[in-house]
Write an enzyme that holds these catalytic residues in place. Sequence first.
Site, mmCIF file in Angstrom:
data_model
loop_
_atom_site.group_PDB
_atom_site.id
_atom_site.type_symbol
_atom_site.label_atom_id
_atom_site.label_comp_id
_atom_site.label_asym_id
_atom_site.label_seq_id
_atom_site.Cartn_x
_atom_site.Cartn_y
_atom_site.Cartn_z
ATOM 1 N N TYR A 148 0.767 -1.091 -0.122
ATOM 2 C CA TYR A 148 -0.100 -0.152 0.022
ATOM 3 C C TYR A 148 0.862 1.144 -0.062
ATOM 4 O O TYR A 148 1.729 1.576 0.663
ATOM 5 C CB TYR A 148 -0.989 0.015 1.193
ATOM 6 C CG TYR A 148 -1.767 1.403 1.330
ATOM 7 C CD1 TYR A 148 -2.890 1.418 0.446
ATOM 8 C CD2 TYR A 148 -1.736 2.072 2.247
ATOM 9 C CE1 TYR A 148 -3.748 2.581 0.484
ATOM 10 C CE2 TYR A 148 -2.523 3.252 2.228
ATOM 11 C CZ TYR A 148 -3.525 3.438 1.501
ATOM 12 O OH TYR A 148 -4.341 4.549 1.639
ATOM 13 N N ASP A 241 9.270 2.866 -0.039
ATOM 14 C CA ASP A 241 8.159 3.697 0.763
ATOM 15 C C ASP A 241 8.359 3.180 2.327
ATOM 16 O O ASP A 241 8.034 2.113 2.697
ATOM 17 C CB ASP A 241 6.847 3.211 0.424
ATOM 18 C CG ASP A 241 5.625 3.858 1.025
ATOM 19 O OD1 ASP A 241 5.875 4.355 2.130
ATOM 20 O OD2 ASP A 241 4.386 3.654 0.650
ATOM 21 N N LYS A 269 3.890 9.362 8.569
ATOM 22 C CA LYS A 269 3.585 8.677 10.067
ATOM 23 C C LYS A 269 4.565 9.454 11.093
ATOM 24 O O LYS A 269 4.371 10.514 11.550
ATOM 25 C CB LYS A 269 3.663 7.400 9.891
ATOM 26 C CG LYS A 269 2.331 6.890 8.894
ATOM 27 C CD LYS A 269 1.971 5.396 9.021
ATOM 28 C CE LYS A 269 0.706 5.330 8.245
ATOM 29 N NZ LYS A 269 0.499 4.625 7.064
#
Length: 435
Positions: A148, A241, A269
């Site tokens: 994702y 990522d 995050k």
Amino acid sequence: MTASLTDTRSAELYRRSLERLPGGVNSPVRAMRAIGRDPIFIDRGAGAELFDVDGNRFVDYVCSWGPLIHGHAHPLVLEAIERAAAKGTSFGAPTAGELELASEVARRMDGVEMLRMTSSGTEASMTAIRLARAATGREPILKFAGAYHGHVDGLLAQAGSGLATQALPSSPGVPASAAAATIVVPWNDPDALTQATESHQLAAILAEPLPANMGLVSPSAGFLELLRERADATGALLVLDEVISGFRVAAGGAQELMGVRADLTIMGKILGGGLPAAALGGRAELMRMLAPAGHVYQAGTLSGNPLAVAAGLATLELLDEPAYLRLGAYTERLAEGLRDVAAEHGHAVQVASVPGLLTVFFSERPVTSFEDACGCDLDAYAAWCRGLLSRGVYPPASQFEAWFPSLAHTQEQLEHTLAAAAAAFASLPEPGTRP
Ligand SMILES: *Cc1c(COP(=O)(O)O)cnc(C)c1O
């Protein structure tokens, strides 16, 4: 099936939210549908604990899905936000904090000389792809099944079976043309990867170096090195990522932990310390292609927001070597403990873990791919999670997510977690007797 009582404050808020917010939430997994219950409305968090609007208290293993590595409402993070807020919340002009944060990231991440900030990981992914396409003059992007990278049109593509396929859109509304430029390959499949890199002129190989959005599925030995090798051999950029793994598994993220270097790194995050911030980083020569240094357009009204930058800096400042050792040790004790209580109650589970992340797969065999993850006993995971929630432990409400232990978790909370886990295992039907 729903495990919630209907007369709670959470239930009432959910009923009313369903009329105002699609599905009652602002991001799908919060609805807890994958574990067959209604969402829990949160009042507040403190340290590693969550308190819901009905006064229930939970040991939190979601921690906002990763950002809160120091737990909720850490005093030094709050103080940094308050200090920044008192000076104004947004200027749409540069501030010293942005330079300081970019320098701190460059100090930690070997391959990052320059940084462009965004407000979400999705935007950072989108920018990474645009930049990779501009730098290579190519369009196709390779991604892995089960990875994702935010809700970017072309990256919602899912795998066909087996070998690399031209992906079909996995959400209505994604143009076929956007998905057609995405090649999806099974994770940990060297042959499929090699074949795909030979048959397509790729702009980028995009990967989570420690995939955590199909549950945690670590790369097998040599697989990350193969990504680097295939990128170099074919002229594609390697885009890693690290929105989850960055600043979590080590000071320099998965790239430090696993000894692989990306051309472009996506972060988020933890970078925002619980406020909206994410970034794209890499070598100066590539990053200078972004406007206004170069011609690749990218912008954001709230990018590099002073509050988010302050929270991110305060969060990173607290992440020294002893902190990583402590987080790794807690994760290991939790993973070991969960394996033990599962075994005591005769349940076949695989607890995958790296420092700061773990996933409990209800599977007899190790999980090495998205296909394996999909083949787990998801009903048993759901029932076990409902059992945890009813005993004051808040796990990710989907097996396709990682648990996020934090530095705020205590030995006492570990013991409470393992006791709740044991009781939740004990209350599951005997393995093999499920219909
Ligand atoms: C969360 C996540 C994203 C998306 O970040 P948002 O801030 O939710 O847009 C991208 N990549 C990975 C690996 C993520 O876990």
